[in-house]
Every structure is written in C-alpha cells, then in structure tokens.
Design a protein around this motif. Structure first.
Motif, short mmCIF file in Angstrom:
data_model
loop_
_atom_site.label_atom_id
_atom_site.label_comp_id
_atom_site.label_asym_id
_atom_site.label_seq_id
_atom_site.Cartn_x
_atom_site.Cartn_y
_atom_site.Cartn_z
N ILE A 127 51.78 64.74 28.32
CA ILE A 127 51.40 65.87 29.09
C ILE A 127 52.56 66.73 28.89
N PRO A 128 52.74 67.67 28.14
CA PRO A 128 53.91 68.50 27.54
C PRO A 128 54.40 69.18 28.96
N SER A 129 53.76 69.59 29.87
CA SER A 129 54.34 70.26 30.99
C SER A 129 55.42 69.48 31.70
N PHE A 130 55.53 68.17 31.60
CA PHE A 130 56.40 67.52 32.21
C PHE A 130 57.78 67.44 31.54
N ALA A 131 57.68 68.16 30.49
CA ALA A 131 59.20 68.51 29.89
C ALA A 131 59.94 69.19 30.54
N ASN A 132 59.51 69.88 31.40
CA ASN A 132 60.15 71.11 32.17
C ASN A 132 60.32 70.69 33.70
N VAL A 133 59.97 69.27 33.92
CA VAL A 133 60.03 68.93 35.54
C VAL A 133 61.69 68.88 35.92
N LYS A 134 61.76 69.42 37.12
CA LYS A 134 63.12 69.33 37.47
C LYS A 134 62.97 68.38 39.11
N VAL A 135 64.23 67.91 39.49
CA VAL A 135 64.25 67.00 40.60
C VAL A 135 64.73 67.86 41.80
N GLY A 136 64.28 67.51 42.86
CA GLY A 136 64.65 68.47 43.93
C GLY A 136 65.70 67.80 44.66
N VAL A 137 66.83 68.62 44.93
CA VAL A 137 68.09 67.72 45.52
C VAL A 137 68.26 68.76 47.08
N GLU A 138 68.27 68.08 48.15
CA GLU A 138 68.62 68.74 49.41
C GLU A 138 69.90 69.17 49.39
N LYS A 139 70.40 70.30 49.92
CA LYS A 139 71.66 70.67 50.16
C LYS A 139 71.69 71.28 51.67
N LYS A 140 72.76 70.88 52.40
CA LYS A 140 72.84 71.04 53.82
C LYS A 140 73.99 72.16 54.03
N ALA A 141 73.73 73.36 54.58
CA ALA A 141 74.65 74.21 54.89
C ALA A 141 75.37 73.74 56.22
N ASP A 142 76.69 74.50 56.39
CA ASP A 142 77.43 74.07 57.69
C ASP A 142 76.69 74.49 58.87
N ASP A 143 75.60 75.38 58.77
CA ASP A 143 74.84 75.64 60.13
C ASP A 143 73.58 74.70 60.30
N GLY A 144 73.67 73.64 59.44
CA GLY A 144 72.61 72.55 59.53
C GLY A 144 71.42 72.74 58.65
N THR A 145 71.01 74.02 58.17
CA THR A 145 69.83 74.21 57.22
C THR A 145 69.99 73.68 55.90
N LYS A 146 68.62 73.41 55.58
CA LYS A 146 68.65 72.61 54.27
C LYS A 146 67.89 73.59 53.14
N THR A 147 68.29 73.55 51.89
CA THR A 147 67.77 73.92 50.91
C THR A 147 67.48 73.03 49.75
N LEU A 148 66.78 73.55 49.01
CA LEU A 148 66.38 72.65 47.94
C LEU A 148 66.85 72.93 46.27
N GLU A 149 67.70 72.31 46.00
CA GLU A 149 68.35 72.86 44.59
C GLU A 149 67.54 71.95 43.46
N LEU A 150 67.14 72.77 42.47
CA LEU A 150 66.37 71.99 41.40
C LEU A 150 67.25 71.57 40.35
N VAL A 151 67.33 70.46 39.78
CA VAL A 151 68.36 70.01 38.92
C VAL A 151 67.68 69.31 37.83
N PRO A 152 68.15 69.36 36.56
CA PRO A 152 67.43 68.46 35.55
C PRO A 152 67.34 66.99 35.80
N PRO A 153 66.32 66.35 35.30
CA PRO A 153 66.30 65.00 35.46
C PRO A 153 67.52 64.20 34.57
N ASN A 154 68.11 63.09 35.12
CA ASN A 154 69.08 62.34 34.11
C ASN A 154 68.33 62.02 32.98
N ARG A 155 67.04 61.59 33.26
CA ARG A 155 66.34 61.00 31.81
C ARG A 155 64.82 61.51 32.17
#
Length: 427
Positions: A127-155
């Motif tokens: 399924i070639p579209s999975f070649a572009n998949v990213k991992v969602g990493v939660e980042k927490k700001a000083d005010d407690g809000t969370k955002t999702l950073e998309l990073v490449p998979p380690n493998r």
C-alpha cells in the motif's frame, strides 16, 4: 514495562484479565495437567447465568466447555432478544466484534507460512501511501495546551507490526490522545467503502507512536487484511472461506446476514444497551462494501466451537491441517515480551500476565495479582466488545467459548465465568 491492576474499559477489542481482588480463589492457577470437571460444581455456572437473566442484566448467553474433544458443559440461558423471546441455540448468530481478529489472524499466519508475504515487509510495499505516514508526537506548551507534531517514523511499519498490533495504527473511540482525536475527527467510517479505500483513509492519519514501540490496539488487522487481498487477488471473505471457514465447516460465519430466515436468529443486546461503542454502526443485516477484519464478523456456537477445537488441536481439525506446526507456533508465541522493545500502557488489553502472539493473547506468567487470576501458562484467549470470549487451555486439553451480546456487562461476566470454570476443575 508497567503492571496493571484494574479492569480497563475496552471498545471492540480484547479481554482484560486484570489484577484481581481477594475473590479469586487459590488453586485455580497452574492446575496440574489431567484435571477433570466436577459436575456438581459446574451447576454454579447455571445459577450465575440464570441470575443474570432474571435480574435483567443480559438477554441471554450460551456457554460451551469442551475437554478431550467432548462437551463437558453446554448450556444456553435466556433469549436471543427480549422482543422475540426466541431461545438461544447453537445456531443463534452473534456479532463477534474483535473475536473477528482471531479468525483473520489464523488466515494471515497461514498465508505468511505459505510465503505470500513476510513479517519484515513494509506496509508500503503493498500500500504505497503508507510510505508517507508520519508519527504524531504530543507537545505541551507552558500554558498546558497540547499540539500534535508530525515526525517521520524511525523505521517503516511492517507486516509484523500489523500482526502484533505495534504499527501505531489505533482506534478513535477510546482514550483521549490527540492522535485518537484526529481519528475521530477524520470521520473514517463515513459512506460506503471497501478495504482498499479504508486503508487509504488510515494512511492519511498519523501513527499513535513509533512502529514497534508500543502495543496499540486499532485498525492494524484491517490494513493486514487489505494486504491479504492484494497478494491473493481475492476479497477477504473469499480468502477466509477458502483457507479456514469452509475447511472447518463454519457455514454461518461471515460478515453479513442477508437471508431473512437467518436474520431471525440474530442475538440482540438489551434495548438500553444497543450501543456497542466501537465508533460505528455494526448491523450485519445491511450489506456494505467494507469487510472489517478487525471486528465485523458474525458466527454461531456450532461454528466457533470448530475454530476453538482446531486451535486446541494445534492447528488441525478432523484430519485436516489448517495451520502447520510452524504457523501455529508463530500465532501462539509471545511477540511483545522482554527483549522485543514493545512497551505496554494503560490500554494493553491482553492484560497482566499475558503476552501477545501474531493475533492471540498468550499467558506467559502468573501476573501481579495475589493470588493470580485462574488459568494455565500457555493459555490462548481473545474476546470482543459484545461480550463474546474464548479461552484455549492446551495443558488441560480444554477450551471454552462464551457467546453473548452485552457490551456493558461483559467484563464482569467474563471474569466471573472464568473463575467459576476453573474452580470446577479437580485432579
């Protein structure tokens, strides 16, 4: 790895055997081989289920305990549904939910053993579209809000990850992580779609974690099923009928019930308990393109008992070899234990004391409860959101299958029934 001491809420997927209170009886773990069932004690099972029915907790259930190839206990209780009041029989049809995964996994391991694909194949190979998949990493700001950073998979996520639920593919109807919220917001169940389209929808979403890092229950089995379709050139149901259902004689197991006479055999939950909590409607009387390998099948006791006996036999049934010894070993050997690099969190649904093979939970140790929950090392099990549940105990040459449609009561009932069954066993 973390230990867990409480029942986890589960949507669609597998049974939680958690650290238990003092109600667990001594002597029900690791009973010496050769145990038999005390028929007088088995009567407690009937008392338990009749109370469940008469107090209005469940419409009904059917339980089969089989040892040495013969029924030890085979009883039904209550009704298929409270409207028709039709009795439950071996032909009553139940929605399996995640016990579908157990069926899909057997067929997948069979295809793996035949060389149709390999455990180290990246999903993107098929399924070639999975070649572009990213991992969602939660980042927490000083005010407690969370955002999702998309990073490449380690493998790249692989077939192995799909089969042992470590791909990072999740569900959107349990938990509150940002990735699960993204699944829910994506409305992935909208419209009429097949497994090919569904795989493309999943590929657009972030992975919940790095591949291989965490046991993460989700739609991995559906993506696996799409690969099975691609390598065979057949639909999922055609593959499963050819490889498993027809050889076992599982004639009433499938994804949809279109025959009006068969529809009369469908078991229903209590009217106030009709939501199976899996994020989508699961009505087998309405045919759709999608065949959910993770939770869309229906079956009967007559059929599922054949499947359970095949597993108890190590992959064979009535002279037919369904799984080779090598394939059976792959299916039933822990793939997420020490040294695997796979972590466990609150949502590790196999439960304390259990590992996970290529599709089934396998008991690897007593767990942390004192005394431990009943059973034997090497026990195989799985269950589903509707309450259906099976246990394979090869040490005692025994299995049991419980079929019911009661999402609200299932965890309590499954725990109680397993204890009652093992308390009836004597040497």
């Amino acid at each position: 790895m973390k230990s867990f001491h409480a029942l986890r809420w589960l949507a669609c997927g597998a049974l939680l055997i958690a650290a238990a209170p003092s109600a667990w009886a001594d002597g029900t773990f690791e009973i010496p081989a050769g145990a038999h069932f005390n028929k007088d004690k088995l009567a407690k099972l009937g008392e338990f289920f009749r109370n469940e029915v008469t107090t209005g907790k469940i419409p009904g259930a059917i339980l089969l305990i089989q040892q040495h190839g013969k029924p030890v206990y085979h009883e039904s209780f209550g009704v298929q549904d409270v409207v028709s009041k039709a009795p439950i029989t071996d032909q009553t049809i139940f929605r399996l939910f995640s016990m579908t995964k157990a069926i899909t996994s057997v067929v997948a391991v069979k295809m793996l053993d035949e060389g149709k694909f390999s455990l180290d194949d990246p999903i993107a190979k098929y399924i070639p579209s999975f070649a572009n998949v990213k991992v969602g990493v939660e980042k927490k700001a000083d005010d407690g809000t969370k955002t999702l950073e998309l990073v490449p998979p380690n493998r790249p996520p692989t077939v192995l990850d799909l089969m042992r639920q470590t791909s990072g593919i999740t569900y959107g109807f349990y938990g509150d992580s940002l990735v699960r919220k993204a699944y829910k917001a994506a409305d992935i169940y909208a419209g009429d779609y097949d497994l090919a389209e569904f795989a493309e929808r999943i590929a657009k979403l972030p992975l919940h974690n790095q591949p291989g890092a965490l046991w993460q229950y989700g739609h991995s089995t559906d993506i696996l099923a799409r690969i099975m379709e691609i390598v065979s050139g057949k639909s999922l149901i055609a593959i499963e009928k050819e490889e498993l259902l027809d050889p076992l004689g599982m004639k009433d197991t499938g994804f949809f019930v279109t025959d009006p006479e068969k529809q009369k055999l469908l078991a229903q939950p209590m009217p106030n308990d009709s939501d199976f909590r899996v994020g989508r409607e699961n009505n087998p009387t309405v045919p759709k393109k999608i065949q959910f390998a993770s939770g869309g099948m229906v079956s009967t006791m007559a059929d599922y008992a054949r499947y359970a006996q095949m597993l108890l036999n190590g992959g064979a049934y009535e002279g037919k070899t369904i799984l080779s010894p090598h394939a059976f070993k792959l299916l039933t050997t822990d793939q997420v234990g020490p040294g695997s690099g796979v972590e466990r969190d609150y949502f590790y649904f196999p439960g304390d004391g259990f590992g996970f093979g290529l599709g089934l939970a396998v008991r690897t140790d007593p767990g942390n409860a004192k005394p431990p929950p009943p059973g034997d090392l090497g026990e195989l099990k799985w269950d589903g959101a509707s309450g259906c549940y099976f246990v394979i105990d090869r040490k005692q040459d025994m299995f049991f299958v419980l079929l019911e449609q009661t999402p609200s009561e299932r965890q309590r009932i499954q725990k109680a029934v397993k204890l009652l069954i093992y308390e009836t066993m004597e040497n």
